[in-house]
Design an enzyme around this catalytic site. Sequence first.
Site, PDB file in Angstrom:
ATOM      1  N   THR A   1      -3.303   5.994 -22.088  1.00 48.08           N
ATOM      2  CA  THR A   1      -3.108   4.701 -21.579  1.00 48.08           C
ATOM      3  C   THR A   1      -1.468   4.207 -21.803  1.00 48.08           C
ATOM      4  OG1 THR A   1      -3.901   3.562 -23.666  1.00 48.08           O
ATOM      5  CG2 THR A   1      -5.469   3.988 -21.687  1.00 48.08           C
TER       6      THR A   1
ATOM      7  N   TYR B   1       0.715  -1.298   0.212  1.00 48.73           N
ATOM      8  CA  TYR B   1       0.072   0.004  -0.037  1.00 48.73           C
ATOM      9  C   TYR B   1       0.917   1.303   0.036  1.00 48.73           C
ATOM     10  CZ  TYR B   1      -5.178  -0.082   0.098  1.00 48.73           C
ATOM     11  OH  TYR B   1      -6.373  -0.420  -0.123  1.00 48.73           O
TER      12      TYR B   1
ATOM     13  N   ARG C   1      -1.476  -2.705 -18.697  1.00 53.30           N
ATOM     14  CA  ARG C   1      -2.680  -1.925 -18.749  1.00 53.30           C
ATOM     15  C   ARG C   1      -2.512  -0.818 -17.714  1.00 53.30           C
ATOM     16  NH1 ARG C   1      -5.976  -4.367 -21.967  1.00 53.30           N
ATOM     17  NH2 ARG C   1      -7.437  -2.734 -21.581  1.00 53.30           N
TER      18      ARG C   1
ATOM     19  N   GLU D   1      -0.555   4.910  -0.667  1.00 53.63           N
ATOM     20  CA  GLU D   1      -1.381   6.136  -0.865  1.00 53.63           C
ATOM     21  C   GLU D   1      -0.679   7.176  -0.538  1.00 53.63           C
ATOM     22  OE1 GLU D   1      -4.802   5.974   1.325  1.00 53.63           O
ATOM     23  OE2 GLU D   1      -5.943   4.337   0.264  1.00 53.63           O
TER      24      GLU D   1
ATOM     25  N   LYS E   1      -1.395   0.487 -25.022  1.00 55.18           N
ATOM     26  CA  LYS E   1      -1.692   0.365 -26.446  1.00 55.18           C
ATOM     27  C   LYS E   1      -0.361   0.459 -27.284  1.00 55.18           C
ATOM     28  CE  LYS E   1      -6.536   2.258 -26.050  1.00 55.18           C
ATOM     29  NZ  LYS E   1      -6.643   3.059 -24.800  1.00 55.18           N
TER      30      LYS E   1
ATOM     31  N   ASP F   1      -6.037  13.552 -25.047  1.00 51.60           N
ATOM     32  CA  ASP F   1      -6.036  12.294 -24.786  1.00 51.60           C
ATOM     33  C   ASP F   1      -5.379  11.603 -25.859  1.00 51.60           C
ATOM     34  OD1 ASP F   1      -6.471   9.676 -24.598  1.00 51.60           O
ATOM     35  OD2 ASP F   1      -8.727   9.696 -23.963  1.00 51.60           O
TER      36      ASP F   1
HETATM   37  N1  DSN Z   1      -9.705   2.901 -25.748  1.00 49.87           N
HETATM   38  C1  DSN Z   1     -10.857   1.916 -25.950  1.00 49.87           C
HETATM   39  C2  DSN Z   1     -10.430   1.240 -27.315  1.00 49.87           C
HETATM   40  O1  DSN Z   1      -9.717   2.057 -28.098  1.00 49.87           O
HETATM   41  O2  DSN Z   1     -10.613   0.147 -27.506  1.00 49.87           O
HETATM   42  C3  DSN Z   1     -11.342   1.267 -25.151  1.00 49.87           C
HETATM   43  O3  DSN Z   1     -11.474   1.889 -24.021  1.00 49.87           O
END
Ligand code: DSN
Length: 392
Positions: free
Chosen positions: A224, A45, A233, A47, A227, A198
């Site tokens: 994210t 933990y 993730r 935080e 990808k 984003d």
């Molecule tokens: N980011 C999305 C996608 O492009 O598959 C899923 O949330």
Amino acid sequence: MESRVFEMIAKEEARQRDNIELIASENFVSENVLRAVGSCLTNKYAEGYPVERTSGNKGRYYGGCEYVNELEEYACDKWREAFNTDYHVNVQPHCGANANLAAYMSVLKPGDTILAMSLDNGGHLTHGSAANFSGKLFNMCFYDVTPDGLIDMEDVRRKAIEHKPQLILAGASAYSRIIPFSEFRAIADEVGAYFMVDMAHIAGLILAGDHPSPFGLADIITTTTHKTLRGPRGGMIFCKPELAKKVDSAVFPGTQGGPLEHVIAGKAIAAEEACTPEYKEYIHAVVRNCHAMCGEFIKMGYKVVTGGTDNHLFLLDLTDTGLTGKEVQNELDLHHITLNKNCVPGETRSPQQTSGVRIGTAAMTTKGYTEADFISVAHKIDAVIKEMMASK
Ligand code: DSN
């Protein structure tokens, strides 16, 4: 006793090994990332933030954080190095949706207005969909795409002047063209809005120089890590240094509890990998492969949204085939080709059915696919679609 769970994991491992993976938001991480994410760090933990951070935070709320402090600092430094930026970075968001929630909450209050791209035009659920927190908490307005599916910058400006948003958002989940960040910045300045990007899908391309960078332009940048960045993730937020305190407190305690230090370790390894020349070569190959595959579909007479691609993905508009995206996705599953159904601009079907499919080249490029391999997969997909049309 061996848990049943390992049987399930083994089946998924075989699926990932044997299928052709074309989901544009997926990738295959390195053994080192897997090791880090499966490590003892999951027990800790933590935080709060490492005390040394510059955002004026109050440190951690638990003892025994000396090693995770070192790790989290390292992860932040490595990502700044990878993007060659002096922006502040927060590596704690558990996912892209959490990163976006915290980013909004750092500079907005519920009821404020956001101008973004809608889900059916290629935006993301967290960019204001009515079913999502973003659509419920904020007053959303959306810019349009042209009949060809390109972001309509005149409409962005018109809507910005009309709605006076506090924040303008650029970024997408299903958009195959260059996003003109500098034009967005100019419009945000004109109406006095924050400018947020984003970059989840195209982060790897930005890092490798295959897409213009939002660094230096956007106030806040979310992404994210799983990808095109090919990490575990998770999510991350970059921001101009003057917003560091707001962003950090919006992540914790604003919207999250304890950070996932095992995932942060995976993110740090992905950052190390992203700093190498091999990673940049990989991204160049992703883009080349995407261009080749998309071009082959166009040669075969398919309708591609926007007429092509500049990045790692493209959308087939199946309207003329009479097939839905869902039918094609399901049939391709039976042929061990994995992709996802997707809305197309001006969509007439529900998001459960859709008139299109989205195809991406990041994952199979990691497995070593070349342009010739992707062209051959395009023909496999075409054969399945022709068969389906014949038996309708
Ligand atoms: N980011 C999305 C996608 O492009 O598959 C899923 O949330």
